[in-house]
Design a protein around this motif. Structure first.
Motif, PDB file in Angstrom:
ATOM      1  N   PRO A 131       0.813  -1.220   0.000  1.00 22.83           N
ATOM      2  CA  PRO A 131       0.000   0.000   0.000  1.00 22.83           C
ATOM      3  C   PRO A 131       0.845   1.267   0.000  1.00 22.83           C
ATOM      4  N   THR A 132       0.231   2.343  -0.477  1.00 22.12           N
ATOM      5  CA  THR A 132       0.889   3.633  -0.590  1.00 22.12           C
ATOM      6  C   THR A 132       0.185   4.676   0.270  1.00 22.12           C
ATOM      7  N   VAL A 133       0.765   5.874   0.322  1.00 19.40           N
ATOM      8  CA  VAL A 133       0.135   6.981   1.039  1.00 19.40           C
ATOM      9  C   VAL A 133      -1.247   7.280   0.465  1.00 19.40           C
ATOM     10  N   ALA A 134      -1.412   7.103  -0.837  1.00 17.54           N
ATOM     11  CA  ALA A 134      -2.715   7.347  -1.460  1.00 17.54           C
ATOM     12  C   ALA A 134      -3.794   6.415  -0.928  1.00 17.54           C
ATOM     13  N   ASP A 135      -3.377   5.268  -0.381  1.00 10.73           N
ATOM     14  CA  ASP A 135      -4.337   4.299   0.160  1.00 10.73           C
ATOM     15  C   ASP A 135      -4.715   4.602   1.610  1.00 10.73           C
ATOM     16  N   LEU A 136      -4.040   5.554   2.235  1.00  7.62           N
ATOM     17  CA  LEU A 136      -4.199   5.730   3.673  1.00  7.62           C
ATOM     18  C   LEU A 136      -5.633   6.040   4.099  1.00  7.62           C
ATOM     19  N   ALA A 137      -6.294   6.947   3.401  1.00  9.53           N
ATOM     20  CA  ALA A 137      -7.649   7.322   3.806  1.00  9.53           C
ATOM     21  C   ALA A 137      -8.575   6.114   3.822  1.00  9.53           C
ATOM     22  N   ASP A 138      -8.469   5.285   2.776  1.00  3.87           N
ATOM     23  CA  ASP A 138      -9.319   4.096   2.714  1.00  3.87           C
ATOM     24  C   ASP A 138      -8.941   3.103   3.802  1.00  3.87           C
ATOM     25  N   ILE A 139      -7.643   2.918   4.030  1.00  3.30           N
ATOM     26  CA  ILE A 139      -7.197   1.968   5.044  1.00  3.30           C
ATOM     27  C   ILE A 139      -7.686   2.385   6.420  1.00  3.30           C
ATOM     28  N   VAL A 140      -7.488   3.657   6.742  1.00  2.00           N
ATOM     29  CA  VAL A 140      -7.816   4.135   8.078  1.00  2.00           C
ATOM     30  C   VAL A 140      -9.325   4.218   8.287  1.00  2.00           C
ATOM     31  N   ALA A 141     -10.033   4.775   7.318  1.00  2.00           N
ATOM     32  CA  ALA A 141     -11.459   5.033   7.503  1.00  2.00           C
ATOM     33  C   ALA A 141     -12.319   3.800   7.267  1.00  2.00           C
ATOM     34  N   ARG A 142     -11.917   2.911   6.357  1.00  2.00           N
ATOM     35  CA  ARG A 142     -12.827   1.843   5.961  1.00  2.00           C
ATOM     36  C   ARG A 142     -12.296   0.439   6.168  1.00  2.00           C
ATOM     37  N   ARG A 143     -11.013   0.281   6.451  1.00  2.00           N
ATOM     38  CA  ARG A 143     -10.481  -1.055   6.668  1.00  2.00           C
ATOM     39  C   ARG A 143     -10.134  -1.302   8.130  1.00  2.00           C
ATOM     40  N   ALA A 144     -10.462  -0.342   8.988  1.00  2.00           N
ATOM     41  CA  ALA A 144     -10.190  -0.542  10.410  1.00  2.00           C
ATOM     42  C   ALA A 144     -10.934  -1.781  10.891  1.00  2.00           C
ATOM     43  N   THR A 145     -10.380  -2.426  11.906  1.00  2.00           N
ATOM     44  CA  THR A 145     -10.955  -3.677  12.383  1.00  2.00           C
ATOM     45  C   THR A 145     -12.366  -3.453  12.903  1.00  2.00           C
ATOM     46  N   ARG A 146     -13.322  -4.083  12.250  1.00  2.00           N
ATOM     47  CA  ARG A 146     -14.709  -3.983  12.696  1.00  2.00           C
ATOM     48  C   ARG A 146     -15.425  -5.295  12.390  1.00  2.00           C
ATOM     49  N   LEU A 147     -16.446  -5.589  13.184  1.00  2.00           N
ATOM     50  CA  LEU A 147     -17.298  -6.744  12.951  1.00  2.00           C
ATOM     51  C   LEU A 147     -18.706  -6.231  12.678  1.00  2.00           C
ATOM     52  N   VAL A 148     -19.298  -6.691  11.600  1.00  2.00           N
ATOM     53  CA  VAL A 148     -20.618  -6.242  11.168  1.00  2.00           C
ATOM     54  C   VAL A 148     -21.518  -7.456  11.010  1.00  2.00           C
ATOM     55  N   GLY A 149     -22.706  -7.427  11.619  1.00  2.00           N
ATOM     56  CA  GLY A 149     -23.621  -8.535  11.445  1.00  2.00           C
ATOM     57  C   GLY A 149     -24.591  -8.669  12.596  1.00  2.00           C
ATOM     58  N   THR A 150     -25.223  -9.818  12.682  1.00  2.00           N
ATOM     59  CA  THR A 150     -26.148 -10.113  13.770  1.00  2.00           C
ATOM     60  C   THR A 150     -25.345 -10.400  15.039  1.00  2.00           C
ATOM     61  N   PRO A 151     -25.996 -10.380  16.199  1.00  2.00           N
ATOM     62  CA  PRO A 151     -25.280 -10.735  17.431  1.00  2.00           C
ATOM     63  C   PRO A 151     -24.615 -12.102  17.343  1.00  2.00           C
ATOM     64  N   GLU A 152     -25.266 -13.036  16.699  1.00  2.00           N
ATOM     65  CA  GLU A 152     -24.685 -14.374  16.559  1.00  2.00           C
ATOM     66  C   GLU A 152     -23.442 -14.344  15.676  1.00  2.00           C
ATOM     67  N   GLN A 153     -23.501 -13.596  14.581  1.00  2.00           N
ATOM     68  CA  GLN A 153     -22.333 -13.491  13.699  1.00  2.00           C
ATOM     69  C   GLN A 153     -21.180 -12.789  14.401  1.00  2.00           C
ATOM     70  N   ILE A 154     -21.499 -11.772  15.187  1.00  2.00           N
ATOM     71  CA  ILE A 154     -20.452 -11.079  15.926  1.00  2.00           C
ATOM     72  C   ILE A 154     -19.828 -11.999  16.970  1.00  2.00           C
ATOM     73  N   ALA A 155     -20.653 -12.795  17.635  1.00  2.00           N
ATOM     74  CA  ALA A 155     -20.116 -13.766  18.594  1.00  2.00           C
ATOM     75  C   ALA A 155     -19.207 -14.771  17.890  1.00  2.00           C
ATOM     76  N   ASP A 156     -19.592 -15.182  16.692  1.00  2.00           N
ATOM     77  CA  ASP A 156     -18.729 -16.089  15.915  1.00  2.00           C
ATOM     78  C   ASP A 156     -17.376 -15.431  15.639  1.00  2.00           C
ATOM     79  N   GLY A 157     -17.424 -14.167  15.247  1.00  2.00           N
ATOM     80  CA  GLY A 157     -16.189 -13.457  14.955  1.00  2.00           C
ATOM     81  C   GLY A 157     -15.309 -13.296  16.183  1.00  2.00           C
ATOM     82  N   LEU A 158     -15.914 -13.001  17.327  1.00  2.00           N
ATOM     83  CA  LEU A 158     -15.142 -12.851  18.558  1.00  2.00           C
ATOM     84  C   LEU A 158     -14.521 -14.169  18.993  1.00  2.00           C
ATOM     85  N   GLN A 159     -15.183 -15.260  18.706  1.00  2.00           N
ATOM     86  CA  GLN A 159     -14.609 -16.566  19.021  1.00  2.00           C
ATOM     87  C   GLN A 159     -13.316 -16.793  18.234  1.00  2.00           C
ATOM     88  N   VAL A 160     -13.295 -16.317  16.986  1.00  2.00           N
ATOM     89  CA  VAL A 160     -12.081 -16.452  16.163  1.00  2.00           C
ATOM     90  C   VAL A 160     -10.934 -15.655  16.787  1.00  2.00           C
TER      91      VAL A 160
END
Length: 453
Positions: A351-380
């Protein structure tokens, strides 16, 4: 074993997810209202969160002589208030919630800081944690009387002496049994059990004795967030809890394994350190609803605020790196480990400096979904070796209330979140004992000054 959960916040309007304060449901716009924080702390305690964890800074992000219009317009950690003062209000309005806060080694002398911590630990009856940081802002260094930011590894060398002085005060200055409160004999404290530490080092000279009597924990629970090689080595020696921001469970596992190995080399046990991964959450009753909510959140993201916060697109002299500059070629004295994690979040190319905005704003670690899907992700994440989660909010108090109402019940059902609090101090809740264990370097100061009189 259950996961531990901290609410990751800051005493400011815009902490991590810049731009969200503009939404009408965002209470953090009124962050300087103490009732706002008391209400949030009570919600977190009702939801059985382990702690509320306050970040802090001593200056502006970016070049010290640079423009800060973007910071002020975005509320990007300016204005911000002192978390230590706020914690005293939260301590008397909660019973179990841990109270963690960030304080840099340059912000005040170790004697003054140690006294502040002991006072808060007394007020909270043993629920205080200290996130040890060395500072990352050039402006912050100037605010604290320095001409500029000390080089990265030098800051950690100074931090070694700073923490050692505080350990001497907390663990060695007062022997057990020194505080008597004996009305009949008229003896409040036994001077023969209170000692001057007479520390004279490269950076600090502290005579002592420590003015507060020992609090329940003596030494607060110790957090650290260094991700560079130097920071990881420091954490291996001193931290009881490490805040990480790895881009994936696989990368987290690598760092956790290495830090635990270093801890063992330093004479500690691998289990003496717990690791907290920072994650944000978007919860929906269906995955489709969660994705719609995510789109709404992203509409309010300030990309310029995210970039100003990270400051990786700017050279130390304030000029911008060319957009094609590879992230691996950026020279920085601040947050080296975080930059490496950002770089590794892009797996298909360099990645380059040009990618920074996308990396920081949209690739930050997040879990999206139902409570069950989030629990699955946290188990990982748990399977990767993570012991807890620093829950990064979008909007306050809604992000945490939603997590408490919808995700926590699923996590409890799966044995991933605590049902009730353990009685006692924050360290006892996490490690089963009020005092720091004998393997920690702080413990060597117990009884070390008995002959000083």
């Amino acid at each position: 074993m259950t996961l531990h959960f901290n609410a990751f916040v800051m005493n400011t309007a815009s902490h991590i997810q810049h731009g969200q304060w503009r939404h009408p449901d965002s209470g953090q716009v009124d962050f300087d209202d103490v009732d706002f924080w008391v209400d949030l702390a009570k919600r977190l305690e009702a939801g059985r969160f382990d702690a509320i964890f306050f970040a802090d800074v001593s200056g502006l992000y970016g070049p010290a002589d640079g423009d800060y219009e973007v910071h002020a317009r975005n509320g990007l950690q300016i204005p911000s208030n002192d978390p230590a003062v706020l914690l005293s209000a939260l301590a008397v309005n909660t019973e179990h919630l841990g109270l963690a806060y960030t304080s840099g080694i340059l912000q005040m002398p170790p004697f003054t800081f140690a006294r502040q911590i002991s006072t808060l630990d007394h007020i909270s009856r043993g629920r205080v944690a200290w996130n040890v940081v060395t500072g990352t802002q050039e402006n912050g260094a100037r605010n604290l009387g320095l001409p500029g930011l000390i080089p990265h590894d030098e800051r950690y060398r100074q931090a070694e002496e700073f923490v050692d002085v505080t350990y001497q005060l907390w663990e060695g200055s007062w022997d057990d049994g020194a505080l008597l409160k004996d009305r009949a004999r008229g003896v409040y404290a036994d001077a023969s059990k209170i000692h001057k530490i007479r520390h004279k080092g490269e950076f600090y000279s502290v005579e002592g004795p420590h003015l507060p009597s020992p609090s329940r924990q003596r030494t607060p629970l110790l957090f650290q967030a260094g991700a560079s090689a130097t920071g990881r080595s420091f954490a291996a020696r001193h931290a009881e809890a490490v805040f990480i921001a790895a881009p994936s469970p696989e990368v987290a596992a690598e760092g956790i394994t290495e830090t635990r190995r270093l801890a063992v080399e330093a004479g500690r046990l691998a289990s003496d350190i717990k690791f907290f991964q920072g994650i944000s959450f978007v919860v929906g009753s269906t995955e489709e609803e969660a994705r719609r909510k995510e789109a709404d959140l992203e509409e309010y993201i300030s990309a310029e605020g995210m970039l100003a916060h990270m400051n990786f697109g700017t050279r130390p002299d304030g000029t911008a790196y060319p957009p094609e500059t590879l992230l691996k070629d950026i020279d920085t004295e601040t947050s080296k480990g975080i930059l490496e994690w950002l770089r590794r979040s892009v797996t298909d190319r360099e990645p380059t400096v040009a990618d920074l905005a996308d990396i920081v704003a949209r690739r930050a670690t997040r879990l999206v979904g139902t409570p069950e899907q989030i629990a699955d992700g946290l188990q990982v994440w748990k399977d990767a070796g993570v012991d807890g989660i620093n829950v990064v909010n979008w909007r306050l108090p809604g992000s945490y209330q939603e997590f408490i109402d919808h995700v926590m019940p699923v996590l409890r059902k799966r044995g991933l979140a605590q049902e009730e609090y353990t009685e006692g101090s924050l360290r006892k809740k996490l490690f089963g004992t009020d005092l720091i264990n004998d393997r920690h370097p702080a413990a060597r100061h117990r009884g070390a000054f008995k002959e000083s009189r």
